[in-house]
Design a protein around this motif. Structure first.
Motif, mmCIF file in Angstrom:
data_model
loop_
_atom_site.group_PDB
_atom_site.id
_atom_site.type_symbol
_atom_site.label_atom_id
_atom_site.label_comp_id
_atom_site.label_asym_id
_atom_site.label_seq_id
_atom_site.Cartn_x
_atom_site.Cartn_y
_atom_site.Cartn_z
ATOM 1 N N PRO A 1 2.851 -13.301 6.843
ATOM 2 C CA PRO A 1 4.008 -13.317 5.947
ATOM 3 C C PRO A 1 4.965 -14.444 6.280
ATOM 4 O O PRO A 1 5.019 -14.929 7.404
ATOM 5 N N ARG B 1 14.593 -6.842 -2.734
ATOM 6 C CA ARG B 1 13.613 -5.848 -2.298
ATOM 7 C C ARG B 1 12.923 -5.156 -3.473
ATOM 8 O O ARG B 1 11.827 -4.660 -3.340
ATOM 9 N N PHE C 1 9.327 -6.218 -4.404
ATOM 10 C CA PHE C 1 8.205 -5.979 -3.509
ATOM 11 C C PHE C 1 7.236 -4.977 -4.119
ATOM 12 O O PHE C 1 7.642 -3.981 -4.732
ATOM 13 N N LEU C 2 5.968 -5.242 -3.962
ATOM 14 C CA LEU C 2 4.910 -4.347 -4.415
ATOM 15 C C LEU C 2 4.075 -3.969 -3.201
ATOM 16 O O LEU C 2 3.918 -4.766 -2.272
ATOM 17 N N ALA C 3 3.503 -2.787 -3.210
ATOM 18 C CA ALA C 3 2.695 -2.332 -2.078
ATOM 19 C C ALA C 3 1.380 -1.764 -2.591
ATOM 20 O O ALA C 3 1.298 -1.219 -3.690
ATOM 21 N N GLY C 4 0.332 -1.904 -1.783
ATOM 22 C CA GLY C 4 -0.973 -1.350 -2.117
ATOM 23 C C GLY C 4 -1.633 -2.001 -3.314
ATOM 24 O O GLY C 4 -2.228 -1.333 -4.143
ATOM 25 N N LYS D 1 -1.321 -5.359 1.318
ATOM 26 C CA LYS D 1 -0.515 -4.222 1.748
ATOM 27 C C LYS D 1 0.871 -4.273 1.121
ATOM 28 O O LYS D 1 1.345 -3.289 0.566
ATOM 29 N N GLN D 2 1.526 -5.429 1.213
ATOM 30 C CA GLN D 2 2.864 -5.562 0.658
ATOM 31 C C GLN D 2 3.148 -7.030 0.395
ATOM 32 O O GLN D 2 2.836 -7.892 1.212
ATOM 33 N N ALA D 3 3.740 -7.321 -0.754
ATOM 34 C CA ALA D 3 4.100 -8.705 -1.102
ATOM 35 C C ALA D 3 5.109 -8.664 -2.236
ATOM 36 O O ALA D 3 5.216 -7.673 -2.956
ATOM 37 N N ASP D 4 5.844 -9.760 -2.365
ATOM 38 C CA ASP D 4 6.769 -9.825 -3.491
ATOM 39 C C ASP D 4 5.999 -10.282 -4.727
ATOM 40 O O ASP D 4 4.956 -10.924 -4.644
ATOM 41 N N ASN E 1 -2.440 -1.214 -9.107
ATOM 42 C CA ASN E 1 -1.653 -0.697 -8.012
ATOM 43 C C ASN E 1 -1.886 0.807 -7.975
ATOM 44 O O ASN E 1 -1.301 1.538 -8.750
#
Length: 133
Positions: free
Chosen positions: A78, A86, A89-92, A106-109, A132
């Motif tokens: 990262p 914040r 941000f997206l996850a998964g 796993k997580q990113a904007d 997602n």
């Protein structure tokens, strides 16, 4: 269309396909320029002749060596300064490209994911699916 023009288009196409074997980033426009062939007329001829740049690239650029591993993993580090927002941000995230490549994040904007997809699509030439879970 006169025979001389047909011969020029055929030889330009053959050179394009041959250059794809050594350089997957070769473009038809660059080959036309090198061979002094009008790009717009070349595109018209290729459509009428059933020649497709995307199909040619798929046939020549995606050949995977037999000894290549069936999957590969890369760890992306990262950025030191993550975005301030914040909520972006997206996850998964799982992205599957039509070439069969799947990327799990796993997580990113959102902006970084969009840039990643844009870069890959320019290379791949085909759209992808993203979900997602």
């Amino acid at each position: 269309m006169e025979q001389k023009a047909l011969n020029r288009y055929e030889s330009t196409w053959k050179r394009f396909v041959k250059e794809l074997e050594t350089d997957s980033k070769t473009t038809l426009r660059a080959v036309c320029k090198a061979m002094h062939t009008d790009y717009k007329l070349m595109k018209k001829w290729s459509c009428g002749s059933g020649c497709s740049v995307l199909k040619a690239k798929a046939a020549h650029c995606r050949q995977i060596p037999e000894d290549a591993p069936s999957s590969a993993f890369a760890v992306l580090v990262p950025k030191d300064n993550p975005p301030v927002h914040r909520e972006s941000f997206l996850a998964g995230i799982s992205i599957t490209f039509n070439s069969g490549t799947t990327i799990n994040i796993k997580q990113a904007d959102a902006d970084s994911i969009i840039r990643l997809v844009s870069i890959y699509e320019r290379k791949d030439g085909e759209p992808c699916t993203m979900f997602n879970p």
